[in-house]
Motif scaffolding. Sequence first.
Motif, PDB file in Angstrom:
ATOM      1  N   UNK A 305       0.898  -1.097   0.051  1.00  0.00           N
ATOM      2  CA  UNK A 305       0.010   0.010   0.037  1.00  0.00           C
ATOM      3  C   UNK A 305       0.963   1.237   0.169  1.00  0.00           C
ATOM      4  N   UNK A 306       0.830   2.086  -0.790  1.00  0.00           N
ATOM      5  CA  UNK A 306       1.519   3.368  -0.954  1.00  0.00           C
ATOM      6  C   UNK A 306       0.895   4.221  -0.171  1.00  0.00           C
ATOM      7  N   UNK A 307       1.805   4.935   1.017  1.00  0.00           N
ATOM      8  CA  UNK A 307       1.199   5.911   1.784  1.00  0.00           C
ATOM      9  C   UNK A 307       0.991   7.153   1.013  1.00  0.00           C
ATOM     10  N   UNK A 308      -0.086   7.751   1.148  1.00  0.00           N
ATOM     11  CA  UNK A 308      -0.365   8.951   0.219  1.00  0.00           C
ATOM     12  C   UNK A 308       0.217  10.233   0.939  1.00  0.00           C
ATOM     13  N   UNK A 309       0.591  11.282  -0.115  1.00  0.00           N
ATOM     14  CA  UNK A 309       1.011  12.714   0.102  1.00  0.00           C
ATOM     15  C   UNK A 309       2.317  12.501   0.955  1.00  0.00           C
ATOM     16  N   UNK A 310       3.129  11.647   0.551  1.00  0.00           N
ATOM     17  CA  UNK A 310       4.627  11.869   0.914  1.00  0.00           C
ATOM     18  C   UNK A 310       4.809  11.614   2.430  1.00  0.00           C
ATOM     19  N   UNK A 311       3.598  10.864   2.945  1.00  0.00           N
ATOM     20  CA  UNK A 311       3.706  10.578   4.293  1.00  0.00           C
ATOM     21  C   UNK A 311       3.396  11.814   5.456  1.00  0.00           C
ATOM     22  N   UNK A 312       2.457  12.516   4.711  1.00  0.00           N
ATOM     23  CA  UNK A 312       1.991  13.747   5.479  1.00  0.00           C
ATOM     24  C   UNK A 312       0.977  13.229   6.813  1.00  0.00           C
ATOM     25  N   UNK A 313       1.299  13.704   7.802  1.00  0.00           N
ATOM     26  CA  UNK A 313       0.434  13.387   8.837  1.00  0.00           C
ATOM     27  C   UNK A 313      -1.012  13.655   8.784  1.00  0.00           C
ATOM     28  N   UNK A 314      -1.351  14.771   8.143  1.00  0.00           N
ATOM     29  CA  UNK A 314      -2.599  15.264   7.979  1.00  0.00           C
ATOM     30  C   UNK A 314      -3.271  14.352   6.887  1.00  0.00           C
ATOM     31  N   UNK A 315      -2.586  13.627   6.260  1.00  0.00           N
ATOM     32  CA  UNK A 315      -3.431  12.802   5.280  1.00  0.00           C
ATOM     33  C   UNK A 315      -3.498  11.347   5.747  1.00  0.00           C
ATOM     34  N   UNK A 316      -2.866  10.707   7.128  1.00  0.00           N
ATOM     35  CA  UNK A 316      -2.923   9.644   7.378  1.00  0.00           C
ATOM     36  C   UNK A 316      -3.771   9.212   8.585  1.00  0.00           C
ATOM     37  N   UNK A 317      -4.442   7.955   8.296  1.00  0.00           N
ATOM     38  CA  UNK A 317      -5.177   7.432   9.544  1.00  0.00           C
ATOM     39  C   UNK A 317      -5.011   6.006   9.621  1.00  0.00           C
ATOM     40  N   UNK A 318      -4.392   5.495  10.509  1.00  0.00           N
ATOM     41  CA  UNK A 318      -3.774   3.977  10.432  1.00  0.00           C
ATOM     42  C   UNK A 318      -5.020   2.972  10.426  1.00  0.00           C
ATOM     43  N   UNK A 319      -6.316   3.633  11.008  1.00  0.00           N
ATOM     44  CA  UNK A 319      -7.627   2.963  11.036  1.00  0.00           C
ATOM     45  C   UNK A 319      -8.109   2.540   9.695  1.00  0.00           C
ATOM     46  N   UNK A 320      -7.627   3.486   8.708  1.00  0.00           N
ATOM     47  CA  UNK A 320      -7.879   2.929   7.233  1.00  0.00           C
ATOM     48  C   UNK A 320      -7.390   1.529   6.827  1.00  0.00           C
ATOM     49  N   UNK A 321      -6.376   1.131   7.572  1.00  0.00           N
ATOM     50  CA  UNK A 321      -5.696   0.003   6.971  1.00  0.00           C
ATOM     51  C   UNK A 321      -6.126  -1.211   7.962  1.00  0.00           C
TER      52      UNK A 321
END
Length: 390
Positions: A305-321
């Motif tokens: 799974x490619x992590x979006x937006x270069x690993x920005x914390x604002x675009x990340x939520x582990x629960x999505x995985x």
Amino acid sequence: MIDYKVVRTFHPVGQGGFYSERHNNFNIVYDCGAIPVSNAKAVVQAAFSKVDDIDILFISHFDYDHVSAISTLQKAVRNIKQVVLPLLDEEHKNLLININRSLSQNIIKLISNPQSFFGKNTDIIYVRPENEEQDEVNNERFYDLREIPYYKDKESGRIEIDSGSKLSIGGHFRWVFVPYNYLNKVRSSQLINELSKANFNVSLLKDDSTYTLKNIATPAKRRALKQVYSRLDGNVNENSMLVYSGPERVNEDGSWCMCDECYDDCPLPRYCSRKVGCIYTGDCDLNKVDLSKVYSDFILNTGVIQIPHHGSKHNFLLNSFREFWPYILCPISFGTKNKHGHPAAHVINELSQHGFRPLLINENSDSEFVQKLQIMDKKAKKIQRTVGSF
């Protein structure tokens, strides 16, 4: 013996995205760009040559760092046969054209008229958006990409498909590409609010694609627009297209296998051939997109799974995985000199602590990640082994 080979590469372009897959006589690319674009040009030219065709180019969204090297790709290969991109509504398209013109980013033709940009020998496939109010994804529509020209609308000449449709290249192993165009109204509202606070006429920016030619021509106005763009960390696209690339299904009898030694009571039948799929996420917002729901049919097949937006914390939520099995490989593309602190330590820590494996891909050539896959028909292999034992 029937087998299927894929070489998947996360190319080292720095702050941007350039990912490719070489299948059996079939090539795909997901995004192609970087800031600065010079980081990507040599990499793109080295990845393909004039004897190559790109069978499908997927464009996740129209941020400059994801599309800036597409012209280089066009010149490097013989032909780009099909382009799959998110369908934009007219207002948002005009807004993007005006913003990119003011930022002096030369991707306006790509946004305004993709068919003209790529030429008559390329089929353009538009993916209709889903949004946060729709929980169900249409995974029932199926298209054979060899027959896609037959789906052109007779009046407009356009090809439009639903999010969640399966695009297949045929063959014994039915490998599919499943694009999903997520429409993020929250992101759009943030952009409009920021533009309004900076005293821009948002209505004219949305209604007239030529508005910035005369009305945002001064250096002061351009600086103000660049400041809005910078504050939003480039998040000006309300559309972001994800793509699953992998097997459509694996039979219950485990008839697809990647092992050198297959046997009926294998202790890992669930995690063997079913992990060759990849989800490309572009710059989507995992706070708004639940990958476990969007790609629920492919959870057991997914290994990357490619992590979006270069690993920005604002675009990340582990629960999505949450439904994906741990030890998923998670490439993160970023530039070592970026101004936004990508990738965030929080993102790397969250992934590592919960059994996922972040892979850092930057502009250094030794950070390139190449995954070589070979899928074999387990039944055919078993027959071959039985015959060989006589």
